[in-house]
Motif scaffolding. Structure first.
Motif, PDB file in Angstrom:
ATOM      1  N   UNK A  13       0.848  -1.228   0.316  1.00  0.00           N
ATOM      2  CA  UNK A  13       0.124  -0.621   0.036  1.00  0.00           C
ATOM      3  C   UNK A  13       0.839   1.616  -0.196  1.00  0.00           C
ATOM      4  N   UNK A  14       1.988   1.174  -0.284  1.00  0.00           N
ATOM      5  CA  UNK A  14       2.913   2.226  -0.759  1.00  0.00           C
ATOM      6  C   UNK A  14       3.508   2.444  -1.559  1.00  0.00           C
ATOM      7  N   UNK A  15       4.089   4.028  -1.690  1.00  0.00           N
ATOM      8  CA  UNK A  15       3.584   4.271  -2.830  1.00  0.00           C
ATOM      9  C   UNK A  15       5.228   4.004  -3.802  1.00  0.00           C
ATOM     10  N   UNK A  16       6.134   3.782  -5.181  1.00  0.00           N
ATOM     11  CA  UNK A  16       7.402   3.877  -4.835  1.00  0.00           C
ATOM     12  C   UNK A  16       8.061   4.392  -6.358  1.00  0.00           C
ATOM     13  N   UNK A  18       9.503   5.087  -9.550  1.00  0.00           N
ATOM     14  CA  UNK A  18       9.743   4.219 -10.501  1.00  0.00           C
ATOM     15  C   UNK A  18      11.253   5.120 -11.540  1.00  0.00           C
ATOM     16  N   UNK A  42       2.684  11.274 -10.938  1.00  0.00           N
ATOM     17  CA  UNK A  42       2.110  12.453 -10.927  1.00  0.00           C
ATOM     18  C   UNK A  42       2.541  13.352  -9.631  1.00  0.00           C
ATOM     19  N   UNK A  90       5.890   8.603  -9.681  1.00  0.00           N
ATOM     20  CA  UNK A  90       5.351   8.056  -9.083  1.00  0.00           C
ATOM     21  C   UNK A  90       3.510   8.650  -8.950  1.00  0.00           C
TER      22      UNK A  90
ATOM     23  N   UNK B   7      -0.368  -0.074 -10.080  1.00  0.00           N
ATOM     24  CA  UNK B   7      -0.421  -0.499  -8.780  1.00  0.00           C
ATOM     25  C   UNK B   7      -0.473   0.520  -7.902  1.00  0.00           C
ATOM     26  N   UNK B   8      -1.633   1.346  -7.488  1.00  0.00           N
ATOM     27  CA  UNK B   8      -1.463   2.839  -6.375  1.00  0.00           C
ATOM     28  C   UNK B   8      -1.399   2.339  -5.388  1.00  0.00           C
ATOM     29  N   UNK B   9      -0.397   3.072  -4.434  1.00  0.00           N
ATOM     30  CA  UNK B   9      -0.271   3.553  -3.046  1.00  0.00           C
ATOM     31  C   UNK B   9      -1.147   4.267  -2.567  1.00  0.00           C
ATOM     32  N   UNK B  10      -1.517   4.134  -0.609  1.00  0.00           N
ATOM     33  CA  UNK B  10      -2.436   4.309  -0.408  1.00  0.00           C
ATOM     34  C   UNK B  10      -2.627   5.841  -0.517  1.00  0.00           C
ATOM     35  N   UNK B  11      -1.346   6.457  -0.956  1.00  0.00           N
ATOM     36  CA  UNK B  11      -1.303   7.774  -1.258  1.00  0.00           C
ATOM     37  C   UNK B  11      -2.058   7.890  -2.893  1.00  0.00           C
ATOM     38  N   UNK B  13      -0.523   7.222  -5.365  1.00  0.00           N
ATOM     39  CA  UNK B  13       0.403   7.544  -6.618  1.00  0.00           C
ATOM     40  C   UNK B  13       1.155   6.020  -6.521  1.00  0.00           C
ATOM     41  N   UNK B  14       1.697   5.942  -7.843  1.00  0.00           N
ATOM     42  CA  UNK B  14       2.630   4.676  -8.693  1.00  0.00           C
ATOM     43  C   UNK B  14       3.020   3.543  -7.810  1.00  0.00           C
ATOM     44  N   UNK B  15       2.741   2.506  -7.000  1.00  0.00           N
ATOM     45  CA  UNK B  15       3.729   1.680  -6.463  1.00  0.00           C
ATOM     46  C   UNK B  15       5.012   1.231  -7.738  1.00  0.00           C
ATOM     47  N   UNK B  16       3.432   0.421  -8.597  1.00  0.00           N
ATOM     48  CA  UNK B  16       4.419   0.123  -9.969  1.00  0.00           C
ATOM     49  C   UNK B  16       3.716   0.299 -11.191  1.00  0.00           C
TER      50      UNK B  16
END
Lengths: 90, 363
Positions: A13-16, A18, A42, A90, B7-11, B13-16
């Motif tokens: 559930x965390x953004x990363x 890339x 974004x 991200x 895939x997006x995180x809880x915020x 924004x992109x996770x992958x």
């Protein structure tokens, strides 16, 4: 979790960050990237990798990056030395 | 995207994303050269003791790390060896399948930070990536692996824009006269504090390559006549002396624990001091041009290059940098360079990648 992706029992559930763009800077100039070309991204951050030993006797300057509302501008100054850049998103 | 996966995180924004390569942990860099504090050791040099290097010249240690990594792009992160350690990644050099990082750090010589290499997953050779027999593997349109659950992606806790100030020291440096033992005080007294959103802890990793550098310098000289040419003190000879010293600084950053602040300051990477006293023949002939000329040569960048070449033989100047021989500048005046450049500080955590948090390093 009610939705989303779980890997090995851990909620993803965390953004990363890339890599959305990368390149090299050797001569003075400006590189402009259009943010809308990078689907789903974004937030943009630019990281420079100084690919050499800095010579402080020459007044060398590192490249700069400006993230605007629609574009990302990467500028290599005339007194710059070779760098790589990674545009992370991200 | 017309195909693929995102895939997006809880915020939000992109996770992958199947269009973009994730950045993954690629290995710990190892110290490849012992820490050094290079000082000027040429003509008329004044020896700087170990304590003077830090107390008066604010010098830190230069250390070198290396890792074998067959990638074209590499992002180093460091973990401070103790709370409040001042650090600057100075150089990143790629030579074939090796990457080298030169880093400046405060503290004792054995307290060099941990440094970890991260790289785009698409850059890693297939031999460096082992897919799990379950989980997720994501490929882009060119069939490059861009995400896999066996290589956790770079998860950033905080991004802070850091800009160093244009002044290293605003207070007095003190004075030195005709002495080969005196030292002024170049300790910096300016810094800029930035506040992020994530507290600094022992497990945090940081990436930043500060752009700012500069130097502080001190100079004093005098001349006259000394009456020692005859037993009566009537005849004289000319004398002159000159004293110069400097510290070359790099912009550093420290991350005090217990809060979310990051302090952009300065630490010395190269310093020196020199003193010369000369007397001429009895009479009115002088030598003043020769004396000043000697000092001008001493403090040019060319002289500094030679000094570093000796001090760091096999370290930074050796086989690593054949095409870009470095020169650490010896300063004649107070100067700063590249201070208007805002650089991103990225903050992450060892726990996200299974990196063992080895804690602090004792002096």
């Amino acid at each position: 979790m009610a939705y989303g992706i779980q890997i090995d029992g851990v909620n993803l559930d965390n953004s990363s960050l890339s890599v959305v763009a990368k390149g090299s800077l050797s001569s003075a100039g400006t590189t402009t990237l259009t943010k809308s070309n990078y689907s789903g991204i974004t937030e943009f951050k630019v990281v420079f990798i100084a690919t050499g030993v800095r010579d402080t006797s020459t007044g060398e300057l590192r490249p700069t990056a400006t993230v605007g509302s629609t574009t990302i501008t990467i500028t290599q100054p005339s007194s710059g030395t070779p760098h790589q850049y990674l545009v992370l998103g991200r | 995207m017309s195909y693929g996966i995102a895939a997006y995180g809880a915020d939000g924004k992109i996770t992958f994303h199947s269009d973009y390569s994730s950045i993954v942990y690629a290995g710990e860099m190892t110290k490849s050269a012992n820490p050094v504090m290079p000082t000027y050791e040429g003509d008329h040099s004044i020896t700087l003791s170990a304590s003077t290097k830090t107390s008066n010249y604010e010098m830190s240690w230069i250390v070198q790390y290396t890792i074998t990594l067959d990638v074209d792009y590499m992002v180093p992160f460091y973990k401070p060896a103790f709370d409040g350690q001042e650090i600057a990644i100075m150089d990143i050099v790629n030579e074939g399948t090796s990457w080298v990082v030169n880093l400046l750090f405060s503290g004792a010589s054995g307290q060099y930070p941990y440094v970890y290499a991260f790289a785009p997953l698409t850059e890693l050779p297939s031999s460096a990536v082992t897919l799990n027999s379950y989980g997720i593997a994501v490929y882009d349109a060119n069939s490059n692996l861009v995400f896999t659950d066996s290589k956790p992606p770079l998860r950033i806790d905080d991004v802070i824009a850091i800009t160093h100030g244009t002044t290293i020291k605003s207070g007095s440096k003190g004075t030195c006269g005709n002495s080969s033992t005196c030292h002024v005080n170049f300790t910096s007294d300016t810094s800029t504090t930035y506040t992020g959103s994530t507290n600094n802890t022992t497990s945090k990793l940081y990436h930043i390559v500060p752009s700012a550098y500069g130097g502080l310098a001190y100079e004093n000289s005098d001349d006259g006549r000394v009456y020692n040419c005859d037993p009566f003190g009537i005849l004289s000879r000319p004398y002159a002396w000159s004293y110069k010293s400097w510290t070359s600084f790099r912009g550093t950053v420290k991350h005090p624990r217990g809060g979310a602040t990051h302090v952009a300051g300065w630490q010395g990477d190269f310093a020196g001091a020199a003193h010369q006293y000369r007397t001429g023949d009895c009479g009115f002939t002088g030598f003043f041009g020769a004396l000043l000329g000697a000092f001008l040569v001493v403090f040019t960048g060319g002289a500094a290059l030679a000094v570093i070449g000796g001090a760091l033989a096999g370290f930074a100047v050796g086989s690593l940098t054949a095409g870009t021989i470095p020169s650490l500048k010896a300063y004649d005046d107070d100067e700063t360079f590249d201070t208007s450049n805002t650089v991103n500080l990225l903050v992450t955590d060892t726990s996200y990648y299974g990196i063992t948090d080895n804690g602090d390093v004792s002096p």
